[in-house]
Design a protein around this motif. Structure first.
Motif, PDB file in Angstrom:
ATOM      1  N   ARG A 248       1.215   4.144  -2.926  1.00 40.48           N
ATOM      2  CA  ARG A 248       0.986   5.566  -2.633  1.00 40.48           C
ATOM      3  C   ARG A 248       2.158   6.406  -3.125  1.00 40.48           C
ATOM      4  O   ARG A 248       1.968   7.473  -3.725  1.00 40.48           O
TER       5      ARG A 248
ATOM      6  N   GLN B 242       0.826  -1.210   0.000  1.00 38.06           N
ATOM      7  CA  GLN B 242       0.000   0.000   0.000  1.00 38.06           C
ATOM      8  C   GLN B 242       0.864   1.266   0.000  1.00 38.06           C
ATOM      9  O   GLN B 242       0.569   2.227  -0.720  1.00 38.06           O
ATOM     10  N   GLU B 243       1.930   1.260   0.804  1.00 38.82           N
ATOM     11  CA  GLU B 243       2.804   2.432   0.871  1.00 38.82           C
ATOM     12  C   GLU B 243       3.552   2.638  -0.435  1.00 38.82           C
ATOM     13  O   GLU B 243       3.699   3.774  -0.911  1.00 38.82           O
TER      14      GLU B 243
END
Length: 251
Positions: free
Chosen positions: A66, A62-63
């Protein structure tokens, strides 16, 4: 300069711990002595223990996604090198692909190895891996260093995507802030956060400074005390002014 990093949430704390363990694995695996490879193997066990405490893979994916979206927004910006941007995007995409390809629980393949798990359980006992306790492990430690190094590489390789993802996220985190030169009067420094948000603090000191920062922080205030690094007596505050750099890091 000596850098001290202070995580402000559990996720960053876990990443820093894993980074430290993975660097130790690389260092001791590169050695040739049986003791080097013994420490490398025990550190692999520690890494599994830390990595299994959180949904690490999902957090990293997820990071990275992003950060990929943020970098994509810089395309066609004349102030940004297209070559550097393309390289960073490629690195992130490769790390994400590796993480998504990982199946099952982190390190499950090691937990299914009965020989390794017997070493892990004995290692929890002080002096529990002596040759008379684990003769097969004693045999392995006396094999050719290249053979041992190959085995260690085989055992750590499946979690390489975790290592790569952590390396990218922490590198971006460290590069996100700008160091500010400050002074701690009589060894103490206080700052009201006043809406500042950060995931990690970095305190940098000159190599010649014989003090160690003791940091406490919450969403309201930051406190740094510079302690004398006593190894015998009780630690005490350095009652003098200390010059240092402070960086707020946040992704």
């Amino acid at each position: 300069m000596i850098s001290y990093e202070y995580p402000l949430n559990e996720r960053i704390r876990t990443l820093l711990r894993l980074e430290d363990l993975l660097l130790k694995i690389a260092h001791f695996t590169a050695g040739t002595a049986p003791q080097d490879h013994h420490v490398a193997l025990l550190t692999i066990f520690e890494t599994l223990e830390v990595a299994s405490r959180a949904d690490l893979k999902v957090d990293l994916v997820q990071e990275l996604e992003r950060q990929r979206q943020i970098l994509m927004s810089f395309r066609n910006n004349p102030e940004i090198s297209e070559e550097a941007l393309a390289g960073a995007l490629y690195e992130i995409e490769q790390a994400s692909t590796g993480l998504l390809a990982m199946a099952g629980k982190i390190g499950q393949y090691l937990r299914e190895n009965e020989w390794l798990m017997s070493i892990r359980s004995r290692a929890a006992i002080p002096g529990g891996v002596c040759q008379f306790d684990l003769p097969s492990y004693h045999y392995w430690l006396n094999r050719d260093p290249a053979v041992r190094r190959g085995d260690l590489g085989t055992w750590i390789q499946p979690i390489a995507p975790i290592r790569d993802g952590i390396e990218i996220v922490l590198r971006l985190l460290r590069a996100s802030g700008h160091p500010e030169p400050l002074h701690a009067r009589a060894g103490a420094f206080q700052l009201t956060m006043a809406g500042r948000t950060a995931q990690m603090l970095r305190v940098r000191l000159a190599q010649s400074e014989t003090v160690v920062p003791e940091i406490s922080a919450n969403k309201y205030a930051l406190n740094v005390r510079f302690m004398l690094p006593e190894t015998v007596a009780r630690p005490r505050v350095a009652e003098r002014d200390v010059a240092f750099e402070l960086t707020f890091c946040s992704l």
